[in-house]
Write an enzyme that holds these catalytic residues in place. Structure first.
Site, mmCIF file in Angstrom:
data_model
loop_
_atom_site.group_PDB
_atom_site.id
_atom_site.type_symbol
_atom_site.label_atom_id
_atom_site.label_comp_id
_atom_site.label_asym_id
_atom_site.label_seq_id
_atom_site.Cartn_x
_atom_site.Cartn_y
_atom_site.Cartn_z
ATOM 1 N N ASP A 136 2.546 -4.012 0.960
ATOM 2 C CA ASP A 136 2.398 -2.996 2.006
ATOM 3 C C ASP A 136 3.736 -2.243 2.115
ATOM 4 O OD1 ASP A 136 2.261 -1.588 4.387
ATOM 5 O OD2 ASP A 136 1.084 -3.144 5.411
ATOM 6 N N HIS A 137 3.722 -1.002 1.687
ATOM 7 C CA HIS A 137 4.981 -0.262 1.595
ATOM 8 C C HIS A 137 5.554 0.101 2.972
ATOM 9 C CE1 HIS A 137 8.183 1.570 -0.392
ATOM 10 N NE2 HIS A 137 7.590 2.516 -1.084
ATOM 11 N N ARG A 138 4.753 -0.098 4.034
ATOM 12 C CA ARG A 138 5.308 0.150 5.378
ATOM 13 C C ARG A 138 6.317 -0.925 5.739
ATOM 14 N NH1 ARG A 138 -0.128 0.068 8.698
ATOM 15 N NH2 ARG A 138 -0.300 -1.757 7.353
#
Ligand code: CAO
Length: 303
Positions: free
Chosen positions: A273-275
């Site tokens: 999850d790049h967040r």
């Protein structure tokens, strides 16, 4: 439905709805005083799965009449696939996925795995490479806690860091994919984990598994190693933040110590999850898993 409508249900049902990606405020309760039951959640999910959502979808759907082109057969989609569909869609649509691919030299690990024998009988132990990978993953999770986390709502600015190590394993069954958890992997040895995985995979295939076994994971492993292929892009098992895809290891000629050597190479694909996780952190995490399966011999401590 008005915004201020009161929702009557238990925390367990709220959690169940959340896991399936269903908005509880949109569900009509069928029990006394409008209380929402587990059945209401399932009906809501099924209804939303079957019905087209937008005008565009209705148009696209009505364009195709496949039987105009030849013989077709229309079958029911399995219940497990219908239940997991909204969950997968929610993950795919709401989590910005990036997949980091890497190759891990597991030559020594494989030699070690193949050398293991039962102390009493002297017979060769049958231990899946996945048990080693799970152990290597847990050591990496301890060093990189953000991979063992969940975010419920980005707007509230909170992240939940888990202090347990429950590894989900995607199991291929005739009814569809199931993801039971192997609990407390940090506290179990490799032989025990291997046995537990065999048993839990069989329970999934026999549909003899309690649904609570599907919740509360740290991270998931999706292994196609026993089947084939090289690299893929696994979808994160929401509400987790990463998943490790494992492909089939092969023997390769690698230039090492000034000469070509035949080594056993395992392709892995880490979706994250790049967040929450940056690319550099994902690469470092993968390096850690690689070193635990390779030069650190970390798995030897877990026998
Ligand atoms: N490379 C090479 N060989 C591998 C391997 C790998 N990465 N992983 C496993 N193998 C070997 C095993 O050692 C075993 O060999 P032997 O029969 O000689 O002992 C053989 O492949 C079969 O393994 P398996 O798949 O039966 O067992 P497993 O422990 O590796 O996996 C399980 C268990 C439950 C993960 C698996 O059966 C399964 O269901 N896999 C599919 C998961 C899936 O569909 N994922 C995609 C989901 S979409 O994201």
């Amino acid at each position: 439905m008005s915004e201020s409508k009161k929702i009557f249900t238990t925390p367990k049902i709220r959690k169940f709805a959340r896991e399936l990606g269903a908005n509880i405020s949109k569900i009509e309760g069928s029990a006394r005083a409008g209380r929402i039951t587990e059945e209401d959640v399932k009906n809501f999910v099924n209804k939303n799965l079957n019905g087209p959502q937008t005008k565009e979808e209705i148009q696209v759907k009505s364009k195709f009449n496949h039987s105009e082109f030849g013989e077709v057969e229309v079958k029911d989609i399995s219940r497990i696939k219908r239940l997991s569909a909204p969950h997968l869609l929610k993950s795919y649509n709401t989590i910005p996925h990036v997949t980091h691919h890497d190759e891990i030299d597991i030559t020594e690990m494989e030699e070690f795995r193949n050398s293991l024998t039962d102390h009493n009988t002297g017979e060769k132990l049958k231990i899946t490479p996945l048990a080693f990978i799970m152990k290597a993953l847990v050591i990496a999770l301890k060093k990189f806690p953000s991979f063992n986390s969940s975010i419920e709502d980005m707007n509230d600015g909170k992240i939940t860091l888990k202090k347990y190590y429950h590894i989900g394993v995607a199991v291929d069954t005739p009814n569809g994919l199931m993801v039971p958890k192997i609990r407390d992997v940090d506290k179990k040895n490799i032989n025990y984990i291997s046995k537990e995985l065999r048993e839990i995979a069989q329970s999934c295939r026999d549909l003899k598994i309690d649904k609570k076994e599907f919740y509360g994971g740290s991270i998931t492993i999706s292994s196609l190693g026993g089947i084939g292929g090289r690299f893929f892009t696994p979808i994160i098992n929401y509400p987790e933040v990463a998943i490790l895809g494992v492909s089939k290891s092969t023997k390769k000629k690698i230039y090492l110590d000034n000469k070509f050597n035949v080594r056993t190479i395992l392709p892995v694909s880490l979706s994250y999850d790049h967040r929450i996780i940056d690319g550099a952190e994902a690469a470092r995490f993968c390096n850690e898993v690689r070193d635990n399966l390779g030069k650190n011999f970390a798995y030897k401590l877990a026998i």
